[in-house]
Design an enzyme around this catalytic site. Sequence first.
Site, mmCIF file in Angstrom:
data_model
loop_
_atom_site.group_PDB
_atom_site.id
_atom_site.type_symbol
_atom_site.label_atom_id
_atom_site.label_comp_id
_atom_site.label_asym_id
_atom_site.label_seq_id
_atom_site.Cartn_x
_atom_site.Cartn_y
_atom_site.Cartn_z
ATOM 1 N N ARG A 260 -2.940 -5.912 -21.227
ATOM 2 C CA ARG A 260 -1.629 -5.838 -21.866
ATOM 3 C C ARG A 260 -1.217 -7.224 -22.358
ATOM 4 O O ARG A 260 -1.380 -8.216 -21.642
ATOM 5 C CB ARG A 260 -0.572 -5.289 -20.904
ATOM 6 C CG ARG A 260 -0.887 -3.871 -20.435
ATOM 7 C CD ARG A 260 0.160 -3.287 -19.530
ATOM 8 N NE ARG A 260 -0.277 -1.994 -19.022
ATOM 9 C CZ ARG A 260 0.397 -1.243 -18.157
ATOM 10 N NH1 ARG A 260 1.565 -1.674 -17.688
ATOM 11 N NH2 ARG A 260 -0.077 -0.078 -17.752
ATOM 12 N N ARG A 275 2.552 -10.019 -13.220
ATOM 13 C CA ARG A 275 2.486 -9.627 -14.630
ATOM 14 C C ARG A 275 1.332 -10.375 -15.302
ATOM 15 O O ARG A 275 1.469 -11.509 -15.722
ATOM 16 C CB ARG A 275 3.819 -9.951 -15.319
ATOM 17 C CG ARG A 275 4.043 -9.214 -16.628
ATOM 18 C CD ARG A 275 5.424 -9.534 -17.178
ATOM 19 N NE ARG A 275 6.477 -9.077 -16.302
ATOM 20 C CZ ARG A 275 6.988 -7.846 -16.301
ATOM 21 N NH1 ARG A 275 6.531 -6.963 -17.155
ATOM 22 N NH2 ARG A 275 7.952 -7.511 -15.469
ATOM 23 N N GLU A 347 8.207 -2.663 -8.714
ATOM 24 C CA GLU A 347 7.421 -1.477 -9.082
ATOM 25 C C GLU A 347 5.943 -1.689 -8.779
ATOM 26 O O GLU A 347 5.366 -2.722 -9.095
ATOM 27 C CB GLU A 347 7.590 -1.180 -10.571
ATOM 28 C CG GLU A 347 6.750 0.003 -11.047
ATOM 29 C CD GLU A 347 6.567 0.034 -12.549
ATOM 30 O OE1 GLU A 347 5.574 0.644 -12.997
ATOM 31 O OE2 GLU A 347 7.388 -0.565 -13.273
ATOM 32 N N SER A 350 4.073 4.149 -11.172
ATOM 33 C CA SER A 350 4.972 4.943 -11.998
ATOM 34 C C SER A 350 4.286 6.268 -12.286
ATOM 35 O O SER A 350 3.165 6.285 -12.810
ATOM 36 C CB SER A 350 5.282 4.195 -13.303
ATOM 37 O OG SER A 350 6.253 4.872 -14.054
ATOM 38 N N ARG A 389 -0.902 -5.592 -7.537
ATOM 39 C CA ARG A 389 0.410 -5.571 -6.886
ATOM 40 C C ARG A 389 0.304 -5.104 -5.439
ATOM 41 O O ARG A 389 1.094 -5.514 -4.583
ATOM 42 C CB ARG A 389 1.378 -4.716 -7.684
ATOM 43 C CG ARG A 389 1.705 -5.325 -9.049
ATOM 44 C CD ARG A 389 2.890 -4.681 -9.721
ATOM 45 N NE ARG A 389 3.170 -5.336 -11.007
ATOM 46 C CZ ARG A 389 4.277 -5.169 -11.708
ATOM 47 N NH1 ARG A 389 5.229 -4.365 -11.269
ATOM 48 N NH2 ARG A 389 4.453 -5.808 -12.850
#
Length: 423
Positions: A260, A275, A347, A350, A389
Amino acid sequence: MHDIAFIRTNPDAFDSALKKRGLAPLSAAILAVDTDRRACIVETETAQSRRNEASKLIGEAKRTGGNADALMAEVAELKERLPALQEKEKALQHQLDEMLSAIPNLPVEEVPLGEDETGNVQIRQIGTVRNYAFTPKEHFALGEAWGTMDFERAAKLSGSRFVVLHGQLARLERALGNFMLDIHTTEFGYNETTVPLLVRDDAMYGTGQLPKFKDDLFQTTDGRWLIPTAEVSLTNLVADSILDEEALPLRFTAWSQCFRSEAGSAGRDTRGMIRQHQFPKVELVSITHPEKSDEEHERMTEAAETVLKRLELTYRTMVLCTGDMGFSSRKTYDIEVWLPGQGAYREISSCSNCGDFQARRMKARFRPQGEKSTRFVHTLNGSGMAIGRAMVAILENYQQEDGSVAIPAALQPYMGGLKVIGR
């Protein structure tokens, strides 16, 4: 992709659902293009029919010695006009498709209203926030102190937002991936799958990444795209397919690298592994019967939560509000793990029910038993979960005063019996 037939018959309901997502009414503009397109189709079909009819009359006139000049002139005029009509129809269809493809999915009724993440609603909280006799450190402070988490060397290789892991942390990453896959395949029946990391435009369009999120993606010089999540490859396994009803549900899981660009995230989570431009993740995808997708959504979320329960990590599950939902989702649960180094929930997974939104874009259907007609499947996706994470959560939650980190009991067999790392 939205059903134009639904918009025609329910324009007010469509606009009302868009308003919940903070968008202005769009049905009037969409239906204006649709009306022009349908009128063009009628005009084209009428011209084609008249050309065929006139051609037959020309043949009859020639056989009977009649004058066919007027008919021949008419056919010539229609032959010249038809390509322009067909191009107009094609342009209107393209315009309509572009309009529809840029509109996010509509939220289901029970999704809470809200403008941003502050409108999300907690539905459960599992575990207790631990009290430390010392000030807990963030994960990067631990990893860098051990020399096994190297952001500086990664930056020299690739730039910012990359990491090199060595030794025990590289092993921990591998252990977490195997641990997650074992849970999802043996306990929840997901089919372990290895997928391409490079895909074509159609695959990105099918799951909703294109055209809206082009700037969030990495594209190669030959035009292919690096996947931002294995959801893209897994969901597109049923693109352009007609499945048998009894084959549903299909459940896939994959452990892959994800890529990403993190466009728009400048200044956010600049330190550490939260991130990254490249990160490993175990993904879950389900292809279901429309009447079973809500049930499957709960089941998928349970699968993701089971990982955190086994790792004995404190977390909470949120239902996202209308202003915080993803583009393709009609309902999303976010699972947020407690990070003591940050003193916040973040988070880690999801899980989204996309209804038939992606299936329409992919042309993924099934044939109900005993019927000739087909219906669109429903697609769901979820993180099962983000491995980086999860590592962050273990490092911060299981850290000890001497700077070492205890390994959760469930993960120790995957770590060769190691109970502590970092010493």
